[in-house]
Design a protein around this motif. Structure first.
Motif, PDB file in Angstrom:
ATOM      1  N   GLN A 149       0.871  -1.174   0.000  1.00  0.00           N
ATOM      2  CA  GLN A 149       0.000   0.000   0.000  1.00  0.00           C
ATOM      3  C   GLN A 149       0.909   1.225   0.000  1.00  0.00           C
ATOM      4  OE1 GLN A 149      -2.449   0.378   3.524  1.00  0.00           O
ATOM      5  NE2 GLN A 149      -4.150   1.208   2.341  1.00  0.00           N
ATOM      6  N   ILE A 150       1.005   1.920  -1.122  1.00  0.00           N
ATOM      7  CA  ILE A 150       1.972   2.996  -1.264  1.00  0.00           C
ATOM      8  C   ILE A 150       1.378   4.315  -0.778  1.00  0.00           C
ATOM      9  CG2 ILE A 150       3.409   4.291  -2.875  1.00  0.00           C
ATOM     10  CD1 ILE A 150       4.269   1.363  -2.292  1.00  0.00           C
ATOM     11  N   LYS A 151       2.115   4.937   0.161  1.00  0.00           N
ATOM     12  CA  LYS A 151       1.676   6.190   0.765  1.00  0.00           C
ATOM     13  C   LYS A 151       2.146   7.397  -0.043  1.00  0.00           C
ATOM     14  CE  LYS A 151       0.100   4.141   4.563  1.00  0.00           C
ATOM     15  NZ  LYS A 151      -1.274   4.291   5.099  1.00  0.00           N
ATOM     16  N   LYS A 152       3.393   7.337  -0.510  1.00  0.00           N
ATOM     17  CA  LYS A 152       3.946   8.454  -1.281  1.00  0.00           C
ATOM     18  C   LYS A 152       5.071   7.943  -2.156  1.00  0.00           C
ATOM     19  CE  LYS A 152       7.766  10.111   1.577  1.00  0.00           C
ATOM     20  NZ  LYS A 152       8.459  11.279   2.122  1.00  0.00           N
ATOM     21  N   ILE A 153       5.457   8.770  -3.115  1.00  0.00           N
ATOM     22  CA  ILE A 153       6.587   8.491  -3.990  1.00  0.00           C
ATOM     23  C   ILE A 153       7.617   9.586  -3.756  1.00  0.00           C
ATOM     24  CG2 ILE A 153       7.373   8.212  -6.363  1.00  0.00           C
ATOM     25  CD1 ILE A 153       4.216   7.644  -6.878  1.00  0.00           C
ATOM     26  N   SER A 154       8.793   9.199  -3.328  1.00  0.00           N
ATOM     27  CA  SER A 154       9.865  10.148  -3.059  1.00  0.00           C
ATOM     28  C   SER A 154      10.770  10.240  -4.275  1.00  0.00           C
ATOM     29  CB  SER A 154      10.662   9.696  -1.828  1.00  0.00           C
ATOM     30  OG  SER A 154      11.731  10.575  -1.574  1.00  0.00           O
ATOM     31  N   VAL A 155      10.969  11.449  -4.767  1.00  0.00           N
ATOM     32  CA  VAL A 155      11.789  11.680  -5.963  1.00  0.00           C
ATOM     33  C   VAL A 155      13.023  12.466  -5.544  1.00  0.00           C
ATOM     34  CG1 VAL A 155      11.819  12.615  -8.304  1.00  0.00           C
ATOM     35  CG2 VAL A 155       9.641  11.820  -7.312  1.00  0.00           C
ATOM     36  N   SER A 156      14.197  11.879  -5.729  1.00  0.00           N
ATOM     37  CA  SER A 156      15.445  12.549  -5.370  1.00  0.00           C
ATOM     38  C   SER A 156      16.035  13.229  -6.594  1.00  0.00           C
ATOM     39  CB  SER A 156      16.455  11.538  -4.811  1.00  0.00           C
ATOM     40  OG  SER A 156      15.990  10.998  -3.593  1.00  0.00           O
ATOM     41  N   THR A 157      16.333  14.506  -6.465  1.00  0.00           N
ATOM     42  CA  THR A 157      16.907  15.282  -7.554  1.00  0.00           C
ATOM     43  C   THR A 157      17.930  16.241  -6.970  1.00  0.00           C
ATOM     44  OG1 THR A 157      16.355  16.691  -9.452  1.00  0.00           O
ATOM     45  CG2 THR A 157      15.109  17.057  -7.420  1.00  0.00           C
ATOM     46  N   GLN A 158      18.480  17.107  -7.792  1.00  0.00           N
ATOM     47  CA  GLN A 158      19.396  18.119  -7.291  1.00  0.00           C
ATOM     48  C   GLN A 158      18.605  19.203  -6.558  1.00  0.00           C
ATOM     49  OE1 GLN A 158      22.744  17.815  -7.407  1.00  0.00           O
ATOM     50  NE2 GLN A 158      22.303  15.811  -8.331  1.00  0.00           N
ATOM     51  N   PRO A 159      19.087  19.672  -5.397  1.00  0.00           N
ATOM     52  CA  PRO A 159      18.322  20.671  -4.632  1.00  0.00           C
ATOM     53  C   PRO A 159      17.907  21.889  -5.447  1.00  0.00           C
ATOM     54  CG  PRO A 159      20.125  19.830  -3.317  1.00  0.00           C
ATOM     55  CD  PRO A 159      20.311  19.244  -4.694  1.00  0.00           C
ATOM     56  N   GLN A 161      17.096  21.985  -8.445  1.00  0.00           N
ATOM     57  CA  GLN A 161      16.117  21.629  -9.472  1.00  0.00           C
ATOM     58  C   GLN A 161      14.754  21.261  -8.887  1.00  0.00           C
ATOM     59  OE1 GLN A 161      18.075  18.414 -11.533  1.00  0.00           O
ATOM     60  NE2 GLN A 161      19.490  19.768 -12.613  1.00  0.00           N
ATOM     61  N   ALA A 162      14.665  21.194  -7.561  1.00  0.00           N
ATOM     62  CA  ALA A 162      13.451  20.680  -6.924  1.00  0.00           C
ATOM     63  C   ALA A 162      12.235  21.561  -7.193  1.00  0.00           C
ATOM     64  CB  ALA A 162      13.673  20.519  -5.428  1.00  0.00           C
ATOM     65  N   ALA A 163      12.366  22.869  -7.053  1.00  0.00           N
ATOM     66  CA  ALA A 163      11.212  23.764  -7.235  1.00  0.00           C
ATOM     67  C   ALA A 163      10.661  23.662  -8.646  1.00  0.00           C
ATOM     68  CB  ALA A 163      11.615  25.200  -6.914  1.00  0.00           C
ATOM     69  N   HIS A 180       5.119  17.877  -3.721  1.00  0.00           N
ATOM     70  CA  HIS A 180       5.526  18.840  -2.694  1.00  0.00           C
ATOM     71  C   HIS A 180       7.045  18.865  -2.613  1.00  0.00           C
ATOM     72  CE1 HIS A 180       1.463  19.201  -0.863  1.00  0.00           C
ATOM     73  NE2 HIS A 180       1.361  17.909  -1.127  1.00  0.00           N
ATOM     74  N   ASP A 181       7.621  20.042  -2.490  1.00  0.00           N
ATOM     75  CA  ASP A 181       9.054  20.174  -2.267  1.00  0.00           C
ATOM     76  C   ASP A 181       9.329  19.932  -0.784  1.00  0.00           C
ATOM     77  OD1 ASP A 181      11.699  20.872  -1.995  1.00  0.00           O
ATOM     78  OD2 ASP A 181      11.556  22.751  -3.107  1.00  0.00           O
ATOM     79  N   GLY A 218       7.871  25.471  11.453  1.00  0.00           N
ATOM     80  CA  GLY A 218       8.437  24.858  10.265  1.00  0.00           C
ATOM     81  C   GLY A 218       9.675  25.580   9.795  1.00  0.00           C
ATOM     82  N   ASP A 219      10.378  24.931   8.869  1.00  0.00           N
ATOM     83  CA  ASP A 219      11.615  25.531   8.348  1.00  0.00           C
ATOM     84  C   ASP A 219      11.751  25.429   6.836  1.00  0.00           C
ATOM     85  OD1 ASP A 219      12.215  22.654   8.324  1.00  0.00           O
ATOM     86  OD2 ASP A 219      14.279  23.292   7.932  1.00  0.00           O
ATOM     87  N   GLY A 220      10.842  24.697   6.173  1.00  0.00           N
ATOM     88  CA  GLY A 220      11.012  24.439   4.746  1.00  0.00           C
ATOM     89  C   GLY A 220       9.858  24.897   3.885  1.00  0.00           C
ATOM     90  N   ASP A 221      10.042  24.790   2.575  1.00  0.00           N
ATOM     91  CA  ASP A 221       9.020  25.226   1.631  1.00  0.00           C
ATOM     92  C   ASP A 221       7.714  24.458   1.801  1.00  0.00           C
ATOM     93  OD1 ASP A 221      10.666  27.130   0.509  1.00  0.00           O
ATOM     94  OD2 ASP A 221      11.373  25.833  -1.110  1.00  0.00           O
TER      95      ASP A 221
END
Length: 270
Positions: A149-159, A161-163, A180-181, A218-221
């Motif tokens: 049962q998949i809750k989320k998909i995490s995509v790793s990229t260059q910081p 390039q994330a936005a 979401h970033d 919070g601290d992030g986007d």
């Protein structure tokens, strides 16, 4: 100040850089908040099993965990909300979406109820980093064969390039899914309508809490929507200026010096 709900991000906010925290001060704070009938909501992109282990031993009926960027909500190890991807959504993603050029150079982790999964060939540095946040990380030959049962998909990229990736993904998904970033070069893809703010709003409705009765940290986007929404919002002093600009306040202490807990103590528990 009439507060009924406090929501806090974890990495870079409640947690120190090594994912530790002041256990004694957290337990003391939880006990004092419970006496005032105030809920403490820990909100994170981390897998629920990881949060469960991280906060093992914390005794509090008023502690709630929002995991996987809002896809799961748990209280006293009981699931209150499940925003998992449907089988059809997951099939569309792993057989069609993930093969589009927007994912070139990115690495994927499916985060599920029983484990987390990435394809064989992912860089060892990614594997090592992911194991700090996702339990039971497995390397598989084909993500389409994952049975969970998949809750989320995490995509790793260059910081840097994330936005842009978030913008491109949300245009491509057209409301089917939501990106979401999550900071640090990680983009989380979840079900439409799932997120940290929607999770807090779901709890507010359950407990009949008004926005004026919410304190948030919070601290992030990915914390920005919640910080904008909560009447008593605090950006961490270690947060980027763009995040601090949307909050009502900035903490006097950073995450390495228990900024969340000290702010709660000074503002609510004096």
């Amino acid at each position: 100040m009439a507060i009924k709900l406090i929501a806090t991000d974890l990495n870079g906010t409640l947690l120190h850089g090594d994912q530790s925290y002041n256990r004694d001060l957290l337990q003391q704070t939880l006990t004092a908040l419970a006496a005032r009938d105030i809920k403490l909501v820990l909100s994170s992109g981390n897998q629920y099993d990881h949060l469960k282990q991280l906060f093992a031993g914390m005794t509090a009926d008023n502690l709630v965990m929002v995991a996987e960027n809002g896809a799961s909500i748990f209280s006293q190890d009981q699931q209150l909300f499940d925003g998992s991807l449907s089988a059809a959504q997951l099939k569309q993603f792993v057989t069609v979406d993930r093969h589009q050029s927007v994912f070139d150079g990115a690495y994927l982790i499916l985060v599920g109820a029983k484990g987390s999964y990435t394809e064989v060939g992912a860089p060892q540095a990614l594997i090592d980093a992911a194991k700090k946040f996702y339990d039971n990380l497995q390397q598989v030959s084909d993500l389409a064969q994952v049975d969970d049962q998949i809750k989320k998909i995490s995509v790793s990229t260059q910081p840097e390039q994330a936005a842009q990736l978030v913008t491109e993904l949300n245009t491509r998904f057209d409301g089917r899914l939501k990106a979401h970033d999550s900071g640090y070069g990680v983009v989380d893809v979840v079900n439409a309508g799932v997120g940290k703010l929607p999770a807090v709003q779901w709890l507010m409705q359950r407990w009949q809490v008004a926005p004026t009765e919410v304190m948030a940290f919070g601290d992030g986007d990915n914390d920005v929507p919640l910080l904008r929404f909560a009447a008593h919002s605090y950006a961490m002093v270690n947060a980027d200026a763009s995040v601090q600009a949307v909050a009502a306040h900035v903490t006097a202490w950073d995450n390495e010096h228990d900024g969340v807990l000290k702010t709660i103590q000074s503002q609510l528990l004096r």
